[in-house]
Design a protein around this motif. Sequence first.
Motif, PDB file in Angstrom:
ATOM      1  N   GLU A 200       0.824  -1.213   0.000  1.00 38.84           N
ATOM      2  CA  GLU A 200       0.000   0.000   0.000  1.00 38.84           C
ATOM      3  C   GLU A 200       0.860   1.266   0.000  1.00 38.84           C
ATOM      4  O   GLU A 200       0.433   2.323  -0.466  1.00 38.84           O
ATOM      5  CB  GLU A 200      -0.910  -0.003   1.237  1.00 38.84           C
ATOM      6  CG  GLU A 200      -1.868   1.162   1.315  1.00 38.84           C
ATOM      7  CD  GLU A 200      -2.681   1.154   2.603  1.00 38.84           C
ATOM      8  OE1 GLU A 200      -3.367   2.157   2.874  1.00 38.84           O
ATOM      9  OE2 GLU A 200      -2.634   0.155   3.342  1.00 38.84           O
ATOM     10  N   ASN A 201       2.079   1.149   0.516  1.00 38.17           N
ATOM     11  CA  ASN A 201       2.933   2.331   0.688  1.00 38.17           C
ATOM     12  C   ASN A 201       4.245   2.253  -0.089  1.00 38.17           C
ATOM     13  O   ASN A 201       5.242   2.856   0.307  1.00 38.17           O
ATOM     14  CB  ASN A 201       3.227   2.531   2.183  1.00 38.17           C
ATOM     15  CG  ASN A 201       1.984   2.866   2.977  1.00 38.17           C
ATOM     16  OD1 ASN A 201       1.434   3.957   2.865  1.00 38.17           O
ATOM     17  ND2 ASN A 201       1.526   1.924   3.785  1.00 38.17           N
ATOM     18  N   GLN A 202       4.242   1.510  -1.203  1.00 42.16           N
ATOM     19  CA  GLN A 202       5.452   1.431  -2.016  1.00 42.16           C
ATOM     20  C   GLN A 202       5.846   2.833  -2.484  1.00 42.16           C
ATOM     21  O   GLN A 202       5.013   3.618  -2.879  1.00 42.16           O
ATOM     22  CB  GLN A 202       5.220   0.538  -3.228  1.00 42.16           C
ATOM     23  CG  GLN A 202       5.276  -0.948  -2.898  1.00 42.16           C
ATOM     24  CD  GLN A 202       5.429  -1.799  -4.143  1.00 42.16           C
ATOM     25  OE1 GLN A 202       6.348  -1.598  -4.920  1.00 42.16           O
ATOM     26  NE2 GLN A 202       4.531  -2.757  -4.316  1.00 42.16           N
ATOM     27  N   GLY A 203       7.125   3.134  -2.438  1.00 37.78           N
ATOM     28  CA  GLY A 203       7.592   4.480  -2.762  1.00 37.78           C
ATOM     29  C   GLY A 203       7.809   5.308  -1.508  1.00 37.78           C
ATOM     30  O   GLY A 203       8.669   6.192  -1.473  1.00 37.78           O
ATOM     31  N   LYS A 204       7.043   4.993  -0.471  1.00 34.49           N
ATOM     32  CA  LYS A 204       7.189   5.687   0.808  1.00 34.49           C
ATOM     33  C   LYS A 204       7.973   4.840   1.809  1.00 34.49           C
ATOM     34  O   LYS A 204       8.403   5.330   2.852  1.00 34.49           O
ATOM     35  CB  LYS A 204       5.814   6.017   1.394  1.00 34.49           C
ATOM     36  CG  LYS A 204       4.958   6.908   0.498  1.00 34.49           C
ATOM     37  CD  LYS A 204       3.591   7.098   1.115  1.00 34.49           C
ATOM     38  CE  LYS A 204       2.674   7.901   0.203  1.00 34.49           C
ATOM     39  NZ  LYS A 204       1.307   8.023   0.773  1.00 34.49           N
ATOM     40  N   LEU A 205       8.130   3.557   1.472  1.00 38.10           N
ATOM     41  CA  LEU A 205       8.868   2.622   2.320  1.00 38.10           C
ATOM     42  C   LEU A 205       9.796   1.783   1.448  1.00 38.10           C
ATOM     43  O   LEU A 205       9.558   1.620   0.250  1.00 38.10           O
ATOM     44  CB  LEU A 205       7.906   1.688   3.068  1.00 38.10           C
ATOM     45  CG  LEU A 205       7.008   2.303   4.139  1.00 38.10           C
ATOM     46  CD1 LEU A 205       5.932   1.302   4.546  1.00 38.10           C
ATOM     47  CD2 LEU A 205       7.819   2.730   5.345  1.00 38.10           C
ATOM     48  N   LYS A 206      10.801   1.216   2.068  1.00 34.47           N
ATOM     49  CA  LYS A 206      11.740   0.340   1.365  1.00 34.47           C
ATOM     50  C   LYS A 206      11.737  -1.020   2.064  1.00 34.47           C
ATOM     51  O   LYS A 206      12.006  -1.126   3.257  1.00 34.47           O
ATOM     52  CB  LYS A 206      13.131   0.970   1.410  1.00 34.47           C
ATOM     53  CG  LYS A 206      14.257   0.127   0.822  1.00 34.47           C
ATOM     54  CD  LYS A 206      15.566   0.902   0.960  1.00 34.47           C
ATOM     55  CE  LYS A 206      16.788   0.043   0.718  1.00 34.47           C
ATOM     56  NZ  LYS A 206      18.045   0.798   0.935  1.00 34.47           N
ATOM     57  N   ALA A 207      11.375  -2.065   1.312  1.00 39.71           N
ATOM     58  CA  ALA A 207      11.383  -3.423   1.860  1.00 39.71           C
ATOM     59  C   ALA A 207      12.803  -3.974   1.845  1.00 39.71           C
ATOM     60  O   ALA A 207      13.532  -3.808   0.866  1.00 39.71           O
ATOM     61  CB  ALA A 207      10.458  -4.325   1.057  1.00 39.71           C
ATOM     62  N   VAL A 208      13.196  -4.637   2.923  1.00 38.53           N
ATOM     63  CA  VAL A 208      14.557  -5.153   3.053  1.00 38.53           C
ATOM     64  C   VAL A 208      14.572  -6.664   2.818  1.00 38.53           C
ATOM     65  O   VAL A 208      13.914  -7.407   3.557  1.00 38.53           O
ATOM     66  CB  VAL A 208      15.132  -4.844   4.459  1.00 38.53           C
ATOM     67  CG1 VAL A 208      16.563  -5.362   4.574  1.00 38.53           C
ATOM     68  CG2 VAL A 208      15.061  -3.360   4.751  1.00 38.53           C
ATOM     69  N   PRO A 209      15.312  -7.152   1.823  1.00 36.70           N
ATOM     70  CA  PRO A 209      15.453  -8.599   1.628  1.00 36.70           C
ATOM     71  C   PRO A 209      16.088  -9.251   2.863  1.00 36.70           C
ATOM     72  O   PRO A 209      16.984  -8.663   3.492  1.00 36.70           O
ATOM     73  CB  PRO A 209      16.369  -8.708   0.408  1.00 36.70           C
ATOM     74  CG  PRO A 209      16.164  -7.414  -0.332  1.00 36.70           C
ATOM     75  CD  PRO A 209      15.961  -6.387   0.749  1.00 36.70           C
ATOM     76  N   VAL A 210      15.624 -10.447   3.192  1.00 35.76           N
ATOM     77  CA  VAL A 210      16.076 -11.142   4.401  1.00 35.76           C
ATOM     78  C   VAL A 210      16.878 -12.383   4.019  1.00 35.76           C
ATOM     79  O   VAL A 210      16.459 -13.176   3.174  1.00 35.76           O
ATOM     80  CB  VAL A 210      14.875 -11.531   5.286  1.00 35.76           C
ATOM     81  CG1 VAL A 210      15.345 -12.340   6.502  1.00 35.76           C
ATOM     82  CG2 VAL A 210      14.122 -10.280   5.729  1.00 35.76           C
ATOM     83  N   ASN A 211      18.024 -12.552   4.667  1.00 37.08           N
ATOM     84  CA  ASN A 211      18.905 -13.691   4.417  1.00 37.08           C
ATOM     85  C   ASN A 211      18.844 -14.641   5.617  1.00 37.08           C
ATOM     86  O   ASN A 211      19.294 -14.306   6.710  1.00 37.08           O
ATOM     87  CB  ASN A 211      20.341 -13.215   4.191  1.00 37.08           C
ATOM     88  CG  ASN A 211      21.270 -14.332   3.744  1.00 37.08           C
ATOM     89  OD1 ASN A 211      20.962 -15.514   3.899  1.00 37.08           O
ATOM     90  ND2 ASN A 211      22.413 -13.958   3.184  1.00 37.08           N
ATOM     91  N   SER A 212      18.276 -15.825   5.385  1.00 36.19           N
ATOM     92  CA  SER A 212      18.199 -16.823   6.460  1.00 36.19           C
ATOM     93  C   SER A 212      19.263 -17.897   6.294  1.00 36.19           C
ATOM     94  O   SER A 212      19.191 -18.950   6.939  1.00 36.19           O
ATOM     95  CB  SER A 212      16.807 -17.463   6.487  1.00 36.19           C
ATOM     96  OG  SER A 212      16.544 -18.130   5.258  1.00 36.19           O
TER      97      SER A 212
END
Length: 340
Positions: free
Chosen positions: A225-237
């Motif tokens: 809903e807030n793409q452009g206003k937030l940055k998603a962080v890829p997760v390394n497991s």
Amino acid sequence: MNVTEKPQVFRLRKITLIVGAAALLNSCSQVQSQQKPIKIDGSSTVYPITSAIAKNYQTTNPNTKVETGFSGTTGGFRKFCTKEVDIANASRPINAQEMQTCNQAGVRFIELPVAFDALTIVVNPQNNWVQNITVDELKRIWEPAAEGKITNWNQVRPEWPDRPLKLFAPGKDSGTFDYFTEAVIGEVDASRKDYTASEDDEVIAKGVMQDPNALGYFGLAYYEENQGKLKAVPVNSGKGAIAPSLKTVEANQYQPLARPLFIYINAKSAQDNPALRDFVKSYIKNAPKVVKTVGYVPLPEEGYRLAEVHFNRAKVGTVFDGKAQLDLTLAELLRKQAKF
């Protein structure tokens, strides 16, 4: 004289019958419009799905009022097990204590998975140093021992800047909080307390949007809903950094932060209230489209077929034995449903 009065008497009787019939119809209409509302509460993660389906349902069923709210998964189960609501939205399976509380109150429930979620780690778009994060680093940030100690970004990874680390996340009544702490810390509810907590994911999103030094987590839909206003962080497991998305969840790559989402229905309420039964059937029918539109991952077609079968047969109980199953895949969820 009697002959001349008969038409007038007839007219009066006719008017009386018409008025009486109108009053009866109005009374029936009032009873219909005042029928018991369907009450729903619980997970803010599941709320966007349920809210959208409820709005659509009320458009075609204006005499049925559907009240939707969110107090977190734990808060929702609290209301559900005391018969305050008919449906509990949940971002984790019902736990053993909640099962006991429901049982003591005589609340038997039907458990329906409705979607899959990718629990998403977010930072502010101005953050240009975090390109990915490991599960161990998430643990270092959020474990209870970090409280008051891990307060700068460079304490998490030395090459990150010496800048304050501001944290936003769900509160203790949230199923997202429960799942995250178990998946990342290794223990449910084990978390530092010195962060901005809220059961409202929009509050978390706004907090991260407004602070370049912030980090938070919540369900995938609030990021979408807030793409452009937030940055998603890829997760390394341990198998490389994986970004949260429909594709990575379907491919079973986004672990351990992919999880099923549920609704729980009071079986007795569904038996006694035709409107509630109709609403749940509408929910199952419309879930695939709404889930995707909102920003979550729909179940395979077989998942919704099984949900319909279980609801129609009033299959009560849970397939999760009172605890979340980490690293659960879509295929494993279907196998659990099919065996139930």
